[in-house]
Design an enzyme around this catalytic site. Structure first.
Site, PDB file in Angstrom:
ATOM      1  N   ASP A  52       0.842  -1.206   0.000  1.00  0.00           N
ATOM      2  CA  ASP A  52       0.000   0.000   0.000  1.00  0.00           C
ATOM      3  C   ASP A  52       0.878   1.258   0.000  1.00  0.00           C
ATOM      4  O   ASP A  52       0.373   2.379  -0.066  1.00  0.00           O
ATOM      5  CB  ASP A  52      -1.022  -0.001   1.145  1.00  0.00           C
ATOM      6  CG  ASP A  52      -0.394  -0.017   2.518  1.00  0.00           C
ATOM      7  OD1 ASP A  52       0.842  -0.124   2.623  1.00  0.00           O
ATOM      8  OD2 ASP A  52      -1.144   0.076   3.519  1.00  0.00           O
ATOM      9  N   SER A  53       2.209   1.062  -0.013  1.00  0.00           N
ATOM     10  CA  SER A  53       3.121   2.180  -0.284  1.00  0.00           C
ATOM     11  C   SER A  53       2.798   2.812  -1.634  1.00  0.00           C
ATOM     12  O   SER A  53       3.224   3.926  -1.921  1.00  0.00           O
ATOM     13  CB  SER A  53       4.580   1.704  -0.267  1.00  0.00           C
ATOM     14  OG  SER A  53       4.751   0.587  -1.110  1.00  0.00           O
ATOM     15  N   ASP A  91      -0.935  -6.156  -0.029  1.00  0.00           N
ATOM     16  CA  ASP A  91      -1.296  -5.510   1.236  1.00  0.00           C
ATOM     17  C   ASP A  91      -2.796  -5.361   1.379  1.00  0.00           C
ATOM     18  O   ASP A  91      -3.489  -5.013   0.422  1.00  0.00           O
ATOM     19  CB  ASP A  91      -0.690  -4.094   1.276  1.00  0.00           C
ATOM     20  CG  ASP A  91       0.593  -4.031   2.077  1.00  0.00           C
ATOM     21  OD1 ASP A  91       0.843  -4.949   2.895  1.00  0.00           O
ATOM     22  OD2 ASP A  91       1.354  -3.067   1.889  1.00  0.00           O
ATOM     23  N   LYS A 120      -0.969  -9.397   3.201  1.00  0.00           N
ATOM     24  CA  LYS A 120      -0.192  -8.853   4.316  1.00  0.00           C
ATOM     25  C   LYS A 120      -1.058  -7.842   5.055  1.00  0.00           C
ATOM     26  O   LYS A 120      -1.762  -7.045   4.420  1.00  0.00           O
ATOM     27  CB  LYS A 120       1.095  -8.190   3.805  1.00  0.00           C
ATOM     28  CG  LYS A 120       1.888  -7.477   4.911  1.00  0.00           C
ATOM     29  CD  LYS A 120       3.306  -7.153   4.497  1.00  0.00           C
ATOM     30  CE  LYS A 120       3.511  -5.864   3.757  1.00  0.00           C
ATOM     31  NZ  LYS A 120       3.095  -4.639   4.504  1.00  0.00           N
ATOM     32  N   GLU A 122      -1.076  -5.216   8.740  1.00  0.00           N
ATOM     33  CA  GLU A 122      -0.294  -4.652   9.839  1.00  0.00           C
ATOM     34  C   GLU A 122      -0.955  -5.099  11.134  1.00  0.00           C
ATOM     35  O   GLU A 122      -2.143  -4.859  11.339  1.00  0.00           O
ATOM     36  CB  GLU A 122      -0.242  -3.123   9.702  1.00  0.00           C
ATOM     37  CG  GLU A 122       0.519  -2.719   8.442  1.00  0.00           C
ATOM     38  CD  GLU A 122       0.656  -1.219   8.258  1.00  0.00           C
ATOM     39  OE1 GLU A 122       0.358  -0.448   9.193  1.00  0.00           O
ATOM     40  OE2 GLU A 122       1.067  -0.810   7.157  1.00  0.00           O
ATOM     41  N   GLU A 189       9.490  -3.983  10.265  1.00  0.00           N
ATOM     42  CA  GLU A 189       9.917  -2.703   9.685  1.00  0.00           C
ATOM     43  C   GLU A 189      10.511  -1.810  10.774  1.00  0.00           C
ATOM     44  O   GLU A 189       9.900  -1.612  11.837  1.00  0.00           O
ATOM     45  CB  GLU A 189       8.713  -1.993   9.014  1.00  0.00           C
ATOM     46  CG  GLU A 189       9.112  -0.642   8.427  1.00  0.00           C
ATOM     47  CD  GLU A 189       8.107  -0.050   7.443  1.00  0.00           C
ATOM     48  OE1 GLU A 189       7.105  -0.706   7.121  1.00  0.00           O
ATOM     49  OE2 GLU A 189       8.345   1.096   7.010  1.00  0.00           O
TER      50      GLU A 189
END
Ligand code: KIV
Length: 272
Positions: A52-53, A91, A120, A122, A189
């Site tokens: 999602d960057s 993501d 993925k 968070e 991270e």
């Protein structure tokens, strides 16, 4: 099996687990479309993350928060057309996995419409029920811990995580609890390298690092940082591989080689 088919065989979670067992580092990089996914795939990148960057490096937002499920499905489906060997991970964007059922229907979209082989999210111990539900329904999950960019407005700044004793202990706990809940992979991270090393030792699943030092089972960077096209300041843990390369393909190949031989990350990319 011929050398050719060995080289072109699709990477799966089983391949990556075996690489971890054999202490062979694997190489990950982000991509958001077909053309770049194909270059990465052909350069030998083992895992492509549609991160999602993309909200920041493709869409020009300041954070990853505005990225939607439709954005992720669209970019994942583009990357899927370029990746024939690399494992494709996508993501789950901000608030797309707030409940187990919401997570499951959104993960289904990423896998069925986007072509992802793993999602993925968070997480920490608060996401263990979501991970359990996804895993129990056959969805492979990578749990991203340490610095969680989707929590930027809770944190206030992008900072190294886990430097204090209680924060380190709670990250170790999160890693173990997420593995127990069924996570197939972890991503760390911005974590001090000794803490990352301890986490890698404490779990059986492969651990990918970004700004987490050399002891992780794999490394990942954001493609635009590697190509030197991120405007403004790039993170300390990153490296512009275009500086020594004649082409994009050469830069990616140099990154792949540096990760495999262990020359990246170097001490200047790591946190104490
Ligand atoms: O979104 C992303 O690209 C990521 C990487 C920073 C690992 O999560």
């Amino acid at each position: 099996m011929s050398a050719q088919s060995e080289h072109s065989r699709r990477i799966t979670i089983a391949t990556l687990r075996e690489m971890k067992r054999n202490e062979k580092r694997f190489v990950c990089l982000t991509a958001y479309d077909t053309a770049f996914a194909r270059i990465l795939d052909q350069a030998g990148v083992d895992l492509i993350l549609v991160g999602d960057s993309l909200g920041m490096v493709v869409q020009g937002h300041e954070t990853t928060i505005p990225v939607t499920m439709d954005d992720m499905v669209y970019h994942c489906s583009l990357a899927a057309r370029g990746a024939s060997r690399a494992m494709l991970v996508a993501d789950m964007p901000f608030l797309s996995y707030a409940t187990p059922d919401q997570a499951l229907s959104n993960a289904a979209r990423l896998m069925q419409q986007g072509g992802a082989q793993m999602v993925k999210l968070e997480g920490g111990d608060a996401q263990q029920d979501v991970v359990k539900h996804l895993s129990g329904n056959g969805v492979p999950v990578c749990a991203h811990i340490g610095l969680k960019p989707q929590s930027i407005h809770k944190m206030g700044a992008y900072r190294v995580q886990g430097r204090q004793k209680h924060a380190a202990e709670s990250m170790l706990y999160d890693a173990e609890i997420l593995q127990k809940a069924g996570a197939d992979m972890l991503l760390l991270e911005c974590v001090p390298m000794k803490l990352a090393q301890e986490i890698v030792r404490n779990v059986d699943v492969p651990v990918i690092g970004i700004g987490a030092g050399p002891y992780c089972d794999a490394q990942i960077l954001v493609l635009h940082d590697v190509l030197g096209i991120t405007p403004g300041q790039v993170p300390k843990f990153s490296q512009n591989f275009m500086q020594q390369a004649d082409s994009i393909a050469d830069a990616i190949a140099a990154y792949v080689q540096a990760v495999r031989e262990g020359s990246f990350p170097a001490p200047q990319h790591c946190f104490d």
